[in-house]
Design a protein around this motif. Sequence first.
Motif, PDB file in Angstrom:
ATOM      1  N   VAL A 162       0.835  -1.205   0.000  1.00 45.53           N
ATOM      2  CA  VAL A 162       0.000   0.000   0.000  1.00 45.53           C
ATOM      3  C   VAL A 162       0.872   1.258   0.000  1.00 45.53           C
ATOM      4  CG1 VAL A 162      -0.266   0.246   2.523  1.00 45.53           C
ATOM      5  CG2 VAL A 162      -2.096   1.018   0.987  1.00 45.53           C
ATOM      6  N   LEU A 163       2.024   1.213   0.674  1.00 49.54           N
ATOM      7  CA  LEU A 163       2.945   2.347   0.637  1.00 49.54           C
ATOM      8  C   LEU A 163       3.543   2.523  -0.759  1.00 49.54           C
ATOM      9  CD1 LEU A 163       4.825   1.994   4.050  1.00 49.54           C
ATOM     10  CD2 LEU A 163       3.391   3.916   3.335  1.00 49.54           C
ATOM     11  N   THR A 164       3.921   1.420  -1.386  1.00 51.42           N
ATOM     12  CA  THR A 164       4.464   1.484  -2.747  1.00 51.42           C
ATOM     13  C   THR A 164       3.421   2.023  -3.718  1.00 51.42           C
ATOM     14  OG1 THR A 164       5.891  -0.416  -2.281  1.00 51.42           O
ATOM     15  CG2 THR A 164       5.544   0.153  -4.593  1.00 51.42           C
ATOM     16  N   TRP A 165       2.177   1.610  -3.524  1.00 46.76           N
ATOM     17  CA  TRP A 165       1.097   2.079  -4.394  1.00 46.76           C
ATOM     18  C   TRP A 165       0.976   3.605  -4.359  1.00 46.76           C
ATOM     19  CZ3 TRP A 165      -4.760   1.784  -2.949  1.00 46.76           C
ATOM     20  CH2 TRP A 165      -5.527   2.264  -4.025  1.00 46.76           C
ATOM     21  N   VAL A 166       0.878   4.173  -3.149  1.00 42.48           N
ATOM     22  CA  VAL A 166       0.641   5.617  -3.061  1.00 42.48           C
ATOM     23  C   VAL A 166       1.911   6.423  -3.372  1.00 42.48           C
ATOM     24  CG1 VAL A 166      -1.227   5.268  -1.417  1.00 42.48           C
ATOM     25  CG2 VAL A 166       1.091   5.727  -0.565  1.00 42.48           C
ATOM     26  N   LEU A 167       3.088   5.868  -3.106  1.00 46.25           N
ATOM     27  CA  LEU A 167       4.324   6.606  -3.339  1.00 46.25           C
ATOM     28  C   LEU A 167       4.814   6.487  -4.778  1.00 46.25           C
ATOM     29  CD1 LEU A 167       6.299   5.740  -0.050  1.00 46.25           C
ATOM     30  CD2 LEU A 167       5.095   7.866  -0.590  1.00 46.25           C
TER      31      LEU A 167
END
Length: 275
Positions: A25-30
Amino acid sequence: MESFKLFLSALCAAALTGSLAIIFVLTWVLHYRDGLAWDGGSAEFNWHPVLMVVGLIFLQGTAIIIFRLPWTWACNKLVMKWIHASLHLLAFTLAVISTVAVFDFHNAAKIPNMYSLHSWLGIAAITLYCLQIVVGVVLYLIPITPVSWRAAFMPFHAFFGTVLFVGVIAVALMGITEKLIFGLKSPKYSESPPEAVFVNVLGVLLVAFGAIVVYTVTRVPWKRPNDQVFHSQHTNDKVGEDKDKVGPALTQQPDAPDAGTSDARRRVNKVDENF
């Protein structure tokens, strides 16, 4: 613990899938979205999926299985209850912050609030989660609550906690799908661009984490054995006493009521600790 190796495998699988879900989820938004910020823009909205996955899914799942960890069974039950409640309270706090981020973004972008099924069920889940925390604190952390009330409500507390956890994951899957449908224009979500495939894997990780947590918490042999151990010890002690009292002297009999009262008091105190 029965099937200890299986328990360790399930615990490691839960830790792995939960950690991967946070990374995804962090990779998705970043990487695919606009990053994280608190400026009323889309970057502020991105706090919503991140904090929900970290809080209402990962931390809530951790709080649910905390009593199953055998290396905590020697700890005082009250201490474990405080840890359990603290994890839930932290998860709820993150959920509230993530919800504020969504409303702030919608208001800045002139987008209507509370129009989708995801938003309806999401607010309902957060409200019920808050109620679950309040009832749990009142019943199990305030010493004035009668033990009979705690014992009677415990099955419902555990059941509704598990249902809420599963419901939150379902609502999260609705949310990330909704975001992909609205956010992907060219190429569209139906064309399976890399972002869509990546986020679909995130959904699979959330389902896997939820399934492992529910499996772990519903296996009776992995339950914290306070009640069973106490009952076993009391029974064994009673058998040993009966063997030692072959042909007891009459002068010893007057002490029996006091001993029985003391044993009963200890049983009551132990039951109170277990709830």
